[in-house]
Write a protein that holds these residues in place. Sequence first.
Motif, PDB file in Angstrom:
ATOM      1  N   THR A 237      15.074  81.352  16.147  1.00 23.03           N
ATOM      2  CA  THR A 237      15.671  80.471  17.150  1.00 23.03           C
ATOM      3  C   THR A 237      14.615  80.081  18.169  1.00 23.03           C
ATOM      4  OG1 THR A 237      17.450  80.252  18.783  1.00 23.03           O
ATOM      5  CG2 THR A 237      16.489  82.428  18.540  1.00 23.03           C
ATOM      6  N   GLY A 238      14.685  78.850  18.634  1.00 27.68           N
ATOM      7  CA  GLY A 238      13.710  78.367  19.612  1.00 27.68           C
ATOM      8  C   GLY A 238      14.000  76.929  19.986  1.00 27.68           C
ATOM      9  N   THR A 239      13.183  76.361  20.864  1.00 30.72           N
ATOM     10  CA  THR A 239      13.320  74.947  21.185  1.00 30.72           C
ATOM     11  C   THR A 239      12.945  74.133  19.957  1.00 30.72           C
ATOM     12  OG1 THR A 239      11.040  74.675  21.951  1.00 30.72           O
ATOM     13  CG2 THR A 239      12.657  75.423  23.581  1.00 30.72           C
ATOM     14  N   VAL A 240      13.339  72.875  19.941  1.00 33.61           N
ATOM     15  CA  VAL A 240      13.056  72.045  18.772  1.00 33.61           C
ATOM     16  C   VAL A 240      11.553  71.933  18.529  1.00 33.61           C
ATOM     17  CG1 VAL A 240      13.094  69.835  20.031  1.00 33.61           C
ATOM     18  CG2 VAL A 240      13.707  69.902  17.596  1.00 33.61           C
ATOM     19  N   ASP A 241      10.745  71.868  19.589  1.00 30.58           N
ATOM     20  CA  ASP A 241       9.296  71.800  19.413  1.00 30.58           C
ATOM     21  C   ASP A 241       8.739  73.098  18.844  1.00 30.58           C
ATOM     22  OD1 ASP A 241       9.177  69.210  20.267  1.00 30.58           O
ATOM     23  OD2 ASP A 241       8.453  69.666  22.288  1.00 30.58           O
ATOM     24  N   GLU A 242       9.266  74.237  19.296  1.00 26.03           N
ATOM     25  CA  GLU A 242       8.784  75.529  18.793  1.00 26.03           C
ATOM     26  C   GLU A 242       9.087  75.691  17.302  1.00 26.03           C
ATOM     27  OE1 GLU A 242       9.054  78.261  22.860  1.00 26.03           O
ATOM     28  OE2 GLU A 242      10.846  77.934  21.643  1.00 26.03           O
ATOM     29  N   ILE A 243      10.268  75.256  16.892  1.00 26.91           N
ATOM     30  CA  ILE A 243      10.642  75.399  15.484  1.00 26.91           C
ATOM     31  C   ILE A 243       9.829  74.452  14.600  1.00 26.91           C
ATOM     32  CG2 ILE A 243      12.521  75.108  13.819  1.00 26.91           C
ATOM     33  CD1 ILE A 243      12.735  77.638  15.554  1.00 26.91           C
ATOM     34  N   PHE A 244       9.559  73.257  15.076  1.00 25.59           N
ATOM     35  CA  PHE A 244       8.834  72.283  14.255  1.00 25.59           C
ATOM     36  C   PHE A 244       7.326  72.489  14.266  1.00 25.59           C
ATOM     37  CE2 PHE A 244      12.785  70.014  14.013  1.00 25.59           C
ATOM     38  CZ  PHE A 244      12.684  69.267  12.846  1.00 25.59           C
ATOM     39  N   ILE A 298       8.117  97.118   3.611  1.00 25.79           N
ATOM     40  CA  ILE A 298       9.116  97.383   4.640  1.00 25.79           C
ATOM     41  C   ILE A 298      10.247  96.362   4.589  1.00 25.79           C
ATOM     42  CG2 ILE A 298       7.974  96.000   6.449  1.00 25.79           C
ATOM     43  CD1 ILE A 298       8.848  98.195   8.433  1.00 25.79           C
ATOM     44  N   ASP A 299       9.961  95.151   4.069  1.00 27.97           N
ATOM     45  CA  ASP A 299      10.991  94.118   3.981  1.00 27.97           C
ATOM     46  C   ASP A 299      12.128  94.521   3.057  1.00 27.97           C
ATOM     47  OD1 ASP A 299      10.185  91.773   5.638  1.00 27.97           O
ATOM     48  OD2 ASP A 299       8.381  91.880   4.411  1.00 27.97           O
ATOM     49  N   THR A 300      11.851  95.359   2.085  1.00 23.93           N
ATOM     50  CA  THR A 300      12.890  95.802   1.148  1.00 23.93           C
ATOM     51  C   THR A 300      13.598  97.061   1.622  1.00 23.93           C
ATOM     52  OG1 THR A 300      11.313  97.111  -0.140  1.00 23.93           O
ATOM     53  CG2 THR A 300      11.596  94.800  -0.775  1.00 23.93           C
ATOM     54  N   GLU A 301      13.126  97.625   2.730  1.00 24.89           N
ATOM     55  CA  GLU A 301      13.670  98.889   3.210  1.00 24.89           C
ATOM     56  C   GLU A 301      14.397  98.783   4.542  1.00 24.89           C
ATOM     57  OE1 GLU A 301      10.244 101.334   3.395  1.00 24.89           O
ATOM     58  OE2 GLU A 301      10.005 101.521   1.216  1.00 24.89           O
ATOM     59  N   MET A 302      13.857  97.957   5.445  1.00 24.84           N
ATOM     60  CA  MET A 302      14.429  97.859   6.792  1.00 24.84           C
ATOM     61  C   MET A 302      14.611  96.396   7.186  1.00 24.84           C
ATOM     62  SD  MET A 302      12.345 100.748   8.971  1.00 24.84           S
ATOM     63  CE  MET A 302      13.219 100.290  10.463  1.00 24.84           C
ATOM     64  N   GLU A 303      15.732  96.151   7.829  1.00 28.39           N
ATOM     65  CA  GLU A 303      15.997  94.799   8.322  1.00 28.39           C
ATOM     66  C   GLU A 303      15.155  94.545   9.579  1.00 28.39           C
ATOM     67  OE1 GLU A 303      19.744  92.651  10.403  1.00 28.39           O
ATOM     68  OE2 GLU A 303      20.170  93.785   8.583  1.00 28.39           O
ATOM     69  N   PRO A 304      14.421  93.430   9.644  1.00 28.17           N
ATOM     70  CA  PRO A 304      13.580  93.187  10.824  1.00 28.17           C
ATOM     71  C   PRO A 304      14.401  92.796  12.042  1.00 28.17           C
ATOM     72  CG  PRO A 304      13.487  91.309   9.339  1.00 28.17           C
ATOM     73  CD  PRO A 304      14.284  92.367   8.636  1.00 28.17           C
ATOM     74  N   PRO A 305      14.007  93.234  13.227  1.00 28.74           N
ATOM     75  CA  PRO A 305      14.668  92.773  14.450  1.00 28.74           C
ATOM     76  C   PRO A 305      14.158  91.378  14.803  1.00 28.74           C
ATOM     77  CG  PRO A 305      12.847  94.207  15.009  1.00 28.74           C
ATOM     78  CD  PRO A 305      12.902  94.167  13.508  1.00 28.74           C
ATOM     79  N   LEU A 306      14.739  90.800  15.831  1.00 30.55           N
ATOM     80  CA  LEU A 306      14.227  89.519  16.337  1.00 30.55           C
ATOM     81  C   LEU A 306      13.031  89.810  17.244  1.00 30.55           C
ATOM     82  CD1 LEU A 306      17.483  87.523  17.152  1.00 30.55           C
ATOM     83  CD2 LEU A 306      15.680  86.768  15.612  1.00 30.55           C
ATOM     84  N   PHE A 307      11.836  89.445  16.786  1.00 34.27           N
ATOM     85  CA  PHE A 307      10.632  89.625  17.589  1.00 34.27           C
ATOM     86  C   PHE A 307      10.479  88.453  18.556  1.00 34.27           C
ATOM     87  CE2 PHE A 307       9.706  92.244  13.880  1.00 34.27           C
ATOM     88  CZ  PHE A 307       9.108  93.363  14.452  1.00 34.27           C
ATOM     89  N   LYS A 308      10.047  88.758  19.765  1.00 34.85           N
ATOM     90  CA  LYS A 308       9.880  87.716  20.781  1.00 34.85           C
ATOM     91  C   LYS A 308       8.547  87.009  20.601  1.00 34.85           C
ATOM     92  CE  LYS A 308       9.818  87.033  25.802  1.00 34.85           C
ATOM     93  NZ  LYS A 308      10.000  87.674  27.130  1.00 34.85           N
ATOM     94  N   VAL A 309       8.593  85.683  20.468  1.00 36.61           N
ATOM     95  CA  VAL A 309       7.385  84.858  20.402  1.00 36.61           C
ATOM     96  C   VAL A 309       7.115  84.248  21.774  1.00 36.61           C
ATOM     97  CG1 VAL A 309       6.264  82.914  19.243  1.00 36.61           C
ATOM     98  CG2 VAL A 309       7.895  84.335  17.978  1.00 36.61           C
ATOM     99  N   SER A 310       8.186  83.790  22.426  1.00 41.23           N
ATOM    100  CA  SER A 310       8.123  83.311  23.810  1.00 41.23           C
ATOM    101  C   SER A 310       9.486  83.570  24.436  1.00 41.23           C
ATOM    102  CB  SER A 310       7.779  81.818  23.854  1.00 41.23           C
ATOM    103  OG  SER A 310       8.895  81.040  23.448  1.00 41.23           O
TER     104      SER A 310
END
Length: 356
Positions: A237-244, A298-310
């Motif tokens: 999730t992010g602003t439209v500019d961040e996602i694009f 680790i992707d097959t073992e644990m669900e990743p949290p939402l990491f903060k980018v900004s």
Amino acid sequence: MEKILEVNDLHVSFDTFAGEVKAVRGVNFHLNKGETLAIVGESGSGKSVTSKAVMGLIPNPPGRIKQGEIKFGDRNLAQLPEKEMQKIRGSEISMIFQDPMTSLNPTMTIGKQIMEGLIKHQNMNKSEAKERAIELLKLVGIPNAEGRVTEYPHQFSGGMRQRVVIAIALACNPRVLIADEPTTALDVTIQAQILELLNDLQEKMGTSIIFITHDLGVVANIADRVAVMYAGKIVETGTVDEIFYNPQHPYTWGLLGSMPSLDSTDEELIAIPGSPPDLLDPPKGDAFAPRNPYAMQIDTEMEPPLFKVSDTHYAATWLLHEKAPKVEPPAAIKKRMQGMAPDEPIIGAKDGGKHV
């Protein structure tokens, strides 16, 4: 900014003969006053189910909201009885559906269908409601509104029917408008007109919009923020500019890579390999791992949290962990992202060596 709607830890399931389909699995997002939030993802990612949960339109049985809250003001819509939801639905929160022909009653005139909500929620008499219906048809760009208010849905083109559906949704000046893929059934020219209409109406009325779509090209033209859904979860999730221009999740890279590019010389679009997971039995760990060429153990073992980018940008991928290897989007996708720079022209013509 003021939050007008907030969804916290939303889980929606459907009971089938094969078992429990976990369609939405812990979704969190908010909608600010006067903004447009786009929710994007493949078919089956949970976009429409999430929007229908907000509207209280999950059929029970077989569907049910297992847990979570949908905060709208001081009310939790997830726990409101149907009679209370009927007062909110159409008056404070409205919805535009994908196919206008299935949304409209073929046996009733357009005017009567607009007037219904006005009479029920705004306590108008028939004369006042008809006058307001004509105003709304003019507002959404229907020519000769006075004459067409007595016509039936089959007498309107697809684009005009979608304008009528928008007029019905806006009749009671809702605070939140949910648009569930409202342009999918329309050709690109009419699609552009409907998007422009929604932008204009939002500026005039200050309505907050949740825009559901699988088309990232549409998102670029209408959204302020974007939430990317996969397998019943929001993965970025992010602003439209961040996602694009700065996407972080490999799934978002795949969505951007699958968009047609005007300057691309490639004969084929970049496709995301594999298929979405079966939500009867969601996979352990990151649901995107089987389709992710950058997946780690680790992707097959644990669900990743939402990491903060900004402050406004978060992504659920282990690639953002401080100990993860540094991975950049594939070159072809980076090229497409760079090719979408907002200051560059999207159409060009050359004549006699001069660029127009």
